[in-house]
Design a protein around this motif. Structure first.
Motif, mmCIF file in Angstrom:
data_model
loop_
_atom_site.group_PDB
_atom_site.id
_atom_site.type_symbol
_atom_site.label_atom_id
_atom_site.label_comp_id
_atom_site.label_asym_id
_atom_site.label_seq_id
_atom_site.Cartn_x
_atom_site.Cartn_y
_atom_site.Cartn_z
ATOM 1 N N TYR A 1 64.248 -70.698 -15.361
ATOM 2 C CA TYR A 1 63.411 -70.345 -16.510
ATOM 3 C C TYR A 1 62.133 -69.273 -16.279
ATOM 4 C CZ TYR A 1 66.235 -74.602 -18.643
ATOM 5 O OH TYR A 1 66.884 -75.655 -18.589
ATOM 6 N N LYS A 2 62.084 -68.741 -16.793
ATOM 7 C CA LYS A 2 60.858 -67.779 -17.163
ATOM 8 C C LYS A 2 59.961 -68.594 -18.412
ATOM 9 C CE LYS A 2 59.057 -63.180 -18.955
ATOM 10 N NZ LYS A 2 60.014 -62.180 -19.603
ATOM 11 N N GLN A 3 58.009 -69.156 -17.458
ATOM 12 C CA GLN A 3 57.263 -69.411 -18.459
ATOM 13 C C GLN A 3 56.287 -68.430 -18.918
ATOM 14 O OE1 GLN A 3 55.989 -73.032 -17.279
ATOM 15 N NE2 GLN A 3 55.674 -73.596 -19.703
ATOM 16 N N GLU A 4 55.783 -67.521 -19.681
ATOM 17 C CA GLU A 4 54.351 -67.370 -20.218
ATOM 18 C C GLU A 4 53.691 -68.293 -20.521
ATOM 19 O OE1 GLU A 4 56.456 -62.970 -21.554
ATOM 20 O OE2 GLU A 4 56.805 -64.563 -22.760
ATOM 21 N N SER A 5 52.305 -67.554 -20.136
ATOM 22 C CA SER A 5 51.450 -68.246 -20.867
ATOM 23 C C SER A 5 51.013 -68.711 -22.492
ATOM 24 C CB SER A 5 50.003 -67.618 -20.702
ATOM 25 O OG SER A 5 49.338 -68.147 -20.696
ATOM 26 N N GLY A 6 50.812 -69.753 -22.298
ATOM 27 C CA GLY A 6 50.958 -70.536 -23.506
ATOM 28 C C GLY A 6 52.130 -70.767 -24.419
ATOM 29 N N LYS A 7 53.381 -70.566 -23.648
ATOM 30 C CA LYS A 7 54.617 -71.083 -24.712
ATOM 31 C C LYS A 7 55.411 -71.965 -23.563
ATOM 32 C CE LYS A 7 55.506 -66.114 -26.142
ATOM 33 N NZ LYS A 7 56.420 -64.896 -25.919
ATOM 34 N N GLY A 8 57.046 -72.426 -23.972
ATOM 35 C CA GLY A 8 57.457 -73.120 -23.197
ATOM 36 C C GLY A 8 58.788 -72.415 -22.518
ATOM 37 N N PRO A 9 58.889 -73.221 -21.116
ATOM 38 C CA PRO A 9 60.176 -72.030 -20.800
ATOM 39 C C PRO A 9 60.894 -71.508 -21.721
ATOM 40 C CG PRO A 9 59.634 -74.462 -19.337
ATOM 41 C CD PRO A 9 58.554 -74.803 -20.807
ATOM 42 N N GLN A 10 61.271 -70.068 -21.159
ATOM 43 C CA GLN A 10 62.944 -69.733 -21.353
ATOM 44 C C GLN A 10 64.211 -69.402 -20.331
ATOM 45 O OE1 GLN A 10 61.379 -65.719 -22.197
ATOM 46 N NE2 GLN A 10 63.160 -65.046 -23.451
ATOM 47 N N PHE A 11 65.180 -70.018 -21.118
ATOM 48 C CA PHE A 11 66.292 -70.349 -20.333
ATOM 49 C C PHE A 11 66.644 -68.696 -19.937
ATOM 50 C CE2 PHE A 11 70.175 -70.966 -18.431
ATOM 51 C CZ PHE A 11 71.559 -70.138 -18.997
ATOM 52 N N ILE A 12 66.645 -67.905 -18.086
ATOM 53 C CA ILE A 12 67.033 -66.839 -17.796
ATOM 54 C C ILE A 12 68.875 -66.805 -18.041
ATOM 55 C CG2 ILE A 12 66.684 -64.944 -16.647
ATOM 56 C CD1 ILE A 12 64.115 -65.928 -16.480
ATOM 57 N N ILE A 13 68.876 -67.085 -17.175
ATOM 58 C CA ILE A 13 70.315 -67.749 -16.830
ATOM 59 C C ILE A 13 70.554 -68.936 -15.931
ATOM 60 C CG2 ILE A 13 70.100 -66.728 -14.696
ATOM 61 C CD1 ILE A 13 72.209 -64.319 -14.340
ATOM 62 N N ASP A 14 71.710 -69.163 -15.624
ATOM 63 C CA ASP A 14 72.716 -70.154 -15.241
ATOM 64 C C ASP A 14 74.090 -69.884 -14.377
ATOM 65 O OD1 ASP A 14 73.770 -71.980 -17.920
ATOM 66 O OD2 ASP A 14 74.300 -69.923 -16.771
ATOM 67 N N ILE A 15 74.174 -71.111 -13.705
ATOM 68 C CA ILE A 15 74.987 -71.000 -12.599
ATOM 69 C C ILE A 15 76.051 -72.464 -11.792
ATOM 70 C CG2 ILE A 15 73.184 -71.085 -10.609
ATOM 71 C CD1 ILE A 15 76.014 -68.594 -9.124
ATOM 72 N N ARG A 16 76.716 -72.795 -12.201
ATOM 73 C CA ARG A 16 77.897 -73.516 -11.007
ATOM 74 C C ARG A 16 77.944 -73.524 -10.449
ATOM 75 N NH1 ARG A 16 77.456 -76.040 -16.757
ATOM 76 N NH2 ARG A 16 77.297 -74.964 -17.999
ATOM 77 N N SER A 17 77.493 -74.497 -9.552
ATOM 78 C CA SER A 17 78.042 -74.657 -8.564
ATOM 79 C C SER A 17 79.979 -74.005 -7.684
ATOM 80 C CB SER A 17 77.622 -76.367 -7.987
ATOM 81 O OG SER A 17 78.800 -77.035 -8.288
ATOM 82 N N ASN A 18 80.527 -74.211 -9.133
ATOM 83 C CA ASN A 18 81.855 -73.633 -8.433
ATOM 84 C C ASN A 18 81.603 -71.951 -7.759
ATOM 85 O OD1 ASN A 18 81.725 -72.987 -10.908
ATOM 86 N ND2 ASN A 18 83.330 -73.390 -11.389
ATOM 87 N N MET A 19 80.230 -71.317 -8.238
ATOM 88 C CA MET A 19 80.463 -70.079 -8.104
ATOM 89 C C MET A 19 79.256 -69.468 -7.681
ATOM 90 S SD MET A 19 79.967 -69.016 -12.272
ATOM 91 C CE MET A 19 79.961 -67.036 -12.064
ATOM 92 N N ASP A 20 78.849 -68.599 -6.237
ATOM 93 C CA ASP A 20 77.783 -68.270 -5.961
ATOM 94 C C ASP A 20 77.196 -66.894 -6.201
ATOM 95 O OD1 ASP A 20 80.166 -67.361 -3.207
ATOM 96 O OD2 ASP A 20 79.365 -66.031 -4.579
ATOM 97 N N LYS A 21 77.253 -66.233 -7.312
ATOM 98 C CA LYS A 21 76.749 -65.349 -7.514
ATOM 99 C C LYS A 21 77.174 -65.336 -9.241
ATOM 100 C CE LYS A 21 76.183 -59.810 -6.831
ATOM 101 N NZ LYS A 21 76.609 -58.616 -6.327
ATOM 102 N N ARG A 22 76.182 -64.724 -9.715
ATOM 103 C CA ARG A 22 75.993 -64.587 -11.405
ATOM 104 C C ARG A 22 75.498 -63.055 -11.848
ATOM 105 N NH1 ARG A 22 75.821 -67.917 -16.431
ATOM 106 N NH2 ARG A 22 77.338 -66.877 -18.268
ATOM 107 N N GLN A 23 75.467 -62.465 -13.118
ATOM 108 C CA GLN A 23 74.612 -61.932 -13.208
ATOM 109 C C GLN A 23 74.777 -61.137 -14.089
ATOM 110 O OE1 GLN A 23 76.700 -58.874 -10.568
ATOM 111 N NE2 GLN A 23 74.872 -57.666 -10.728
ATOM 112 N N GLY A 24 73.211 -61.180 -14.921
ATOM 113 C CA GLY A 24 73.227 -61.314 -16.222
ATOM 114 C C GLY A 24 72.097 -59.551 -16.357
ATOM 115 N N GLN A 25 71.374 -59.103 -17.445
ATOM 116 C CA GLN A 25 71.391 -58.074 -18.123
ATOM 117 C C GLN A 25 69.565 -57.723 -16.986
ATOM 118 O OE1 GLN A 25 69.500 -57.893 -21.564
ATOM 119 N NE2 GLN A 25 69.666 -55.367 -21.215
#
Lengths: 112, 111
Positions: free
Chosen positions: B36-60
């Motif tokens: 998650y990414k949290q900017e000042s004054g805001k709640g955390p924002q989802f960036i990217i996730d990964i499940r345990s059956n993977m070791d790498k995941r790419q986003g933008q």
């Protein structure tokens, strides 16, 4: 679509009072979690509700309670407020377990 | 033994450089991880996730790496921009609906 809405944004209460915070999740999200965020302790899990049932609870005293309504909206209540309860209270919603959560902007509670 | 990146509470990088933010998680039974990414004054924002059956995941511009052997998670941000300045949290899901958050890393991007 509308995000997670928390009300009020800011609140000032006196020690010993109680407070109720409200959270409206994203439409269709049935899981709602609550977190307390403080500079010293970071993000601490309070509890999680799914379909009106509390599924999980963090390590907070019984003064912290919550509930979820049939429309998935949730409230949390803190009774007998203490100075240490001053924090940002965040609500997050998700479709279910093991999906990323969408957070609201939080309610900033100050206890004086 | 294998070396892993240390968690740093703050990280400062030059605009255009790549950033790597590290996180150690605690529960070997965790099967879902989120950044998650949290900017000042805001709640955390989802960036990217990964499940345990993977070791790498790419986003933008972001990549998450998971090393279950040493219980380590990292977030790589390519070509870091000033808008990436924020606090970054990793979170592990251990059971129904409960995310345990790491301590957070404050990323500052210098122009």
């Amino acid at each position: 679509k509308a995000g997670v809405t928390q009300t009020p944004r800011y609140l000032i209460k006196t020690r010993g009072q109680q407070v109720t915070l409200s959270c409206s999740p994203i439409s269709g999200h049935r899981s709602v979690s609550w977190y307390q965020q403080t500079p010293g302790q970071g993000l601490q899990f309070l509890f999680e509700y799914f379909s009106e049932t509390q599924r999980n609870k963090g390590n907070f005293p019984g003064r912290f309670s919550g509930r979820q309504f049939s429309n998935s909206r949730s409230e949390m209540n803190v009774s007998t407020l203490e100075l240490g309860d001053s924090a940002l209270y965040l609500c997050a919603s998700s479709l279910d377990n093991n999906y990323g959560y969408t957070f609201g902007s939080g309610t900033r509670l100050t206890v004086v | 033994g294998e070396s892993v990146g240390l968690h740093l509470p703050t990280l400062s990088v030059q605009e255009g450089d790549n950033s790597i933010i590290n996180c150690a998680y605690s529960n070997s039974a965790s099967d879902y991880f989120i950044w998650y990414k949290q900017e000042s004054g805001k709640g955390p924002q989802f960036i990217i996730d990964i499940r345990s059956n993977m070791d790498k995941r790419q986003g933008q511009r972001v990549t998450v790496l998971l090393n279950k052997t040493v219980k380590h998670l990292s977030l790589q941000i390519a070509a870091t921009q000033p808008g990436d300045s924020a606090v970054y949290f990793c979170a592990e899901n251990t059971n129904a609906g409960k995310s345990t958050f790491g301590d957070g890393t404050t990323l500052t991007v210098k122009p």
